[in-house]
Design an enzyme around this catalytic site. Sequence first.
Site, PDB file in Angstrom:
ATOM      1  N   HIS A 182       0.851  -1.194   0.000  1.00 39.31           N
ATOM      2  CA  HIS A 182       0.000   0.000   0.000  1.00 39.31           C
ATOM      3  C   HIS A 182       0.886   1.243   0.000  1.00 39.31           C
ATOM      4  O   HIS A 182       1.935   1.276   0.646  1.00 39.31           O
ATOM      5  CB  HIS A 182      -0.883  -0.015   1.260  1.00 39.31           C
ATOM      6  CG  HIS A 182      -1.707   1.226   1.438  1.00 39.31           C
ATOM      7  ND1 HIS A 182      -1.418   2.195   2.372  1.00 39.31           N
ATOM      8  CD2 HIS A 182      -2.822   1.647   0.800  1.00 39.31           C
ATOM      9  CE1 HIS A 182      -2.327   3.161   2.311  1.00 39.31           C
ATOM     10  NE2 HIS A 182      -3.185   2.848   1.368  1.00 39.31           N
ATOM     11  N   ASN A 183       0.482   2.266  -0.764  1.00 39.63           N
ATOM     12  CA  ASN A 183       1.284   3.506  -0.839  1.00 39.63           C
ATOM     13  C   ASN A 183       2.763   3.165  -1.049  1.00 39.63           C
ATOM     14  O   ASN A 183       3.647   3.668  -0.348  1.00 39.63           O
ATOM     15  CB  ASN A 183       1.118   4.340   0.442  1.00 39.63           C
ATOM     16  CG  ASN A 183      -0.241   5.014   0.530  1.00 39.63           C
ATOM     17  OD1 ASN A 183      -1.022   4.980  -0.416  1.00 39.63           O
ATOM     18  ND2 ASN A 183      -0.535   5.605   1.669  1.00 39.63           N
ATOM     19  N   GLU A 189       1.260  -0.120  -5.527  1.00 41.80           N
ATOM     20  CA  GLU A 189       0.289   0.962  -5.707  1.00 41.80           C
ATOM     21  C   GLU A 189       0.956   2.212  -6.267  1.00 41.80           C
ATOM     22  O   GLU A 189       2.078   2.560  -5.880  1.00 41.80           O
ATOM     23  CB  GLU A 189      -0.391   1.294  -4.373  1.00 41.80           C
ATOM     24  CG  GLU A 189      -1.481   2.344  -4.502  1.00 41.80           C
ATOM     25  CD  GLU A 189      -2.200   2.613  -3.199  1.00 41.80           C
ATOM     26  OE1 GLU A 189      -3.277   3.242  -3.252  1.00 41.80           O
ATOM     27  OE2 GLU A 189      -1.709   2.211  -2.127  1.00 41.80           O
ATOM     28  N   ASP A 227      -0.238   6.169  -6.793  1.00 45.79           N
ATOM     29  CA  ASP A 227      -1.203   7.269  -6.677  1.00 45.79           C
ATOM     30  C   ASP A 227      -0.818   8.340  -7.693  1.00 45.79           C
ATOM     31  O   ASP A 227       0.184   9.043  -7.511  1.00 45.79           O
ATOM     32  CB  ASP A 227      -1.184   7.868  -5.266  1.00 45.79           C
ATOM     33  CG  ASP A 227      -2.039   7.068  -4.292  1.00 45.79           C
ATOM     34  OD1 ASP A 227      -2.684   6.110  -4.736  1.00 45.79           O
ATOM     35  OD2 ASP A 227      -2.039   7.401  -3.092  1.00 45.79           O
ATOM     36  N   HIS A 284       1.172  11.219  -2.292  1.00 48.28           N
ATOM     37  CA  HIS A 284      -0.061  11.089  -1.521  1.00 48.28           C
ATOM     38  C   HIS A 284      -0.775  12.435  -1.578  1.00 48.28           C
ATOM     39  O   HIS A 284      -0.399  13.375  -0.891  1.00 48.28           O
ATOM     40  CB  HIS A 284       0.252  10.678  -0.071  1.00 48.28           C
ATOM     41  CG  HIS A 284      -0.908  10.044   0.626  1.00 48.28           C
ATOM     42  ND1 HIS A 284      -1.649  10.673   1.586  1.00 48.28           N
ATOM     43  CD2 HIS A 284      -1.475   8.820   0.461  1.00 48.28           C
ATOM     44  CE1 HIS A 284      -2.605   9.868   2.008  1.00 48.28           C
ATOM     45  NE2 HIS A 284      -2.522   8.740   1.343  1.00 48.28           N
ATOM     46  N   GLU A 308      -4.212   4.350  -8.645  1.00 48.77           N
ATOM     47  CA  GLU A 308      -5.190   5.262  -8.034  1.00 48.77           C
ATOM     48  C   GLU A 308      -5.130   6.526  -8.886  1.00 48.77           C
ATOM     49  O   GLU A 308      -4.227   7.338  -8.765  1.00 48.77           O
ATOM     50  CB  GLU A 308      -4.829   5.522  -6.569  1.00 48.77           C
ATOM     51  CG  GLU A 308      -4.848   4.270  -5.697  1.00 48.77           C
ATOM     52  CD  GLU A 308      -6.234   3.650  -5.602  1.00 48.77           C
ATOM     53  OE1 GLU A 308      -7.236   4.394  -5.706  1.00 48.77           O
ATOM     54  OE2 GLU A 308      -6.334   2.414  -5.443  1.00 48.77           O
TER      55      GLU A 308
END
Length: 790
Positions: A329-330, A359, A361, A374, A408
């Site tokens: 994640h992230n 991931e 973003d 983020h 994302e």
Amino acid sequence: MLGNRKKQAPPLKNGAGTSESKAIDPLRNLGVHEDEDVKRMLQGSSMVKVRSPRWQKRRTLKLLQDGVTVWCQSHKTSSRAKEQQSFSIMEVECIREGCQSETLKQISGSVPEGHCLTVVFKGSRKSLDLLCQTQEEARHWTRGIRTLQERVENMTQKEKLDHWIHAYLSRADQNHDDKMSYDEVQSLLKMINIDLSDQYARSLFQKCDRSADGRLDHGEIEVFCRELLRRPELDAVFIRYSANGCVLSTVDLREFLKDQDEDASVTHAQSLILTYELNPWAQKNQFMTPNGFTMYMLSKENCVFTPDHARVYQNMTHPLAHYFISSSHNTYLTKDQLTGDSSTEPYIRALSHGCRCVELDCWDGDKGEPVIYHGHTLTSKVPFVEVIQIINEYAFKASPYPLILSLENHCSVEQQAVMARHLRSILGEKLLTKAISGRDPQRLPSPEDLKGKILVKAKKESAGEDVSSSSSDLSSDEEVSRADSRSSKKKDEKKPAVSKLSPELSDLVVYTRSVHFRTFDQASKSPATDMSSFSESEALRLAKDSGTQFVRHNCHQLSRIYPSGQRLQSSNYNPQEMWNAGCQIVALNFQTPGEPMDLNQGKFLQNGQCGYVLKPAFMLQPDTTFNPENVGGGPAHSPVLLTVRVISAQQLPKPEWDKPSSIVDPQVWVEVHGVAIDNNKKKTNHVDNNGFNPRWDSSFNFTVHAPALALLRFVVEDHDYTSSNDFLGQYTLPFSSLRTGYRHVRLLKLDGSSLSPSSLFVHIKISTCQSSSSKYSAKSPAAKSPSKKP
């Protein structure tokens, strides 16, 4: 000694390294004393440490005589800074040559490319960007570090012990005369974490000081090392199986192997004697001496983890939804999600450890180039194109099985098109752009079908849908989930802004189309290629309230679980609860060490660490009745009795912040993690002032009801009466990969890297509970015939 390159390195004799020139020589133990690159590292090099185009400071880097520690000269005086002044070869993830890091790219036009290198560390430690004076110097350090890493990784446990003690001897030899005075021996004992009474320490010294001159020289130092590294608990096992108390005959050794639940054939017993027995007479007469037995017990053959599970051994032809998938994640964050740096290097770390879902973003960046960070925080930004370049380089270095890019997407249509172009041009043939020929495009293929392929997980327009319809809401799953929870007051309250989807990017989504989850009934009628993301709280609620339905859903479609948005420090949730419900993509913050990441590393230790683990059979049936909240009597219920005897530990470290004179008081936790009824942990008493060879001989019993889902975790702490205990080391493994009998547990650091030569010595016994059927015994590699009582 390690590998075949330096044949002049003498072999170890009777467990102790020998040297013609020096008694205390860790480099000779490593077999690198004549390596030209290592010689240059020992001399030291003046380099420039680079943090930014404006922050560049000269530092001297030098390899210390232990052969594994690099000292970086600095004028800082704080304890934290002093910790960071050195690093171990074993802490290095990889070396990147040239101006590849974000920092070095900023100065790439003003310095020679070949003069630069980046040391990428395991865990969260910042990378070290260096500018050398010459290209030759950069090559010496790059090759030298890689050579030392290879040597250390290929050492046997016995060789690691010999190198370890010689490294401390070198530090304790304060006047560098290659001899050890009694004062220097006392200094050594404190360094290696043992508090011996003055009477015992002096008697040990005098026993080894055969020349009676008050100093230990060459041969006497080797005798001292052997005495110090003696393992009375191993001697006790040897004597128990030896018919005459002096040697193990082939018959004796076969009896031991039978109780270890291993191949007890004459051929195997004889091969072990040939491999580990160093005494020519004993070898010729097919006997094993105590020294040979110790060598065997310290070898990888007696690790607690089943060796066959270190390769891909599971069926890899099931649909993707039938596997647990190692997920990050992230991934771009190095620390917290408010002010932490974004970088390409966390992708290197994750991919190097078998992670199969990362991931990204994605947000609009300057000059038409998308960036990753983020959003709406102070985290730094990294160009999307650089992340894809790193993914292209490292995607399949640790695993050949498919890698999923979880996008994302917060970008404009224009920059989405740029993303699609970068994905196609950089990833090339690795990028999956269409369904496998001759297969139903609505069904998920297997990891085997998708070997070497990179899949894009994102929103996708279905045929006939308007590109501006609500189904193409581009806000991340995490944003949608948080928005849904905030908008429960008004049904018609607006969700995050609807944005159009680029057809170029949409076309790249083949088997992993992101959709918003509504009900299990609706999902069951949707294609298997649809997948949903759930917040940890939502997934936990579904697992508790609708456990069986959730398991069935996860047999049909992929589910991705992500941490709560309130975890601002990038902490992690318990992944075991999600695996219990069959969730495949359980995304964790890889940059944050601790119990959740220990469980994740342990879970994916099996199946060759390829990042895919086949779920138990009871989770693969569309009509399964398995409920993680109520295992009793269900398809997963195969209770076994696990007995763990924690016998001893060896060469435990001190916490980094402890004073040199302090000595640890170790205690051991044994933990079972699995379905709710199986979660349990028990601890030994603590041993005062002995991190070198503490003994416990403590036995614990655990009833494990669903062994196919369980993990076993060993944790060693430094006991403290006045504050919380300090972490010293841990090791986690799947219950199904657990070996019975006398085993060594190789401990790991907080960041998951090796803590060599630290280990636990344990005895494991698994027996079938009377109430269980014989099904588990027949199918599980862990549940075999009970071992002889230790």
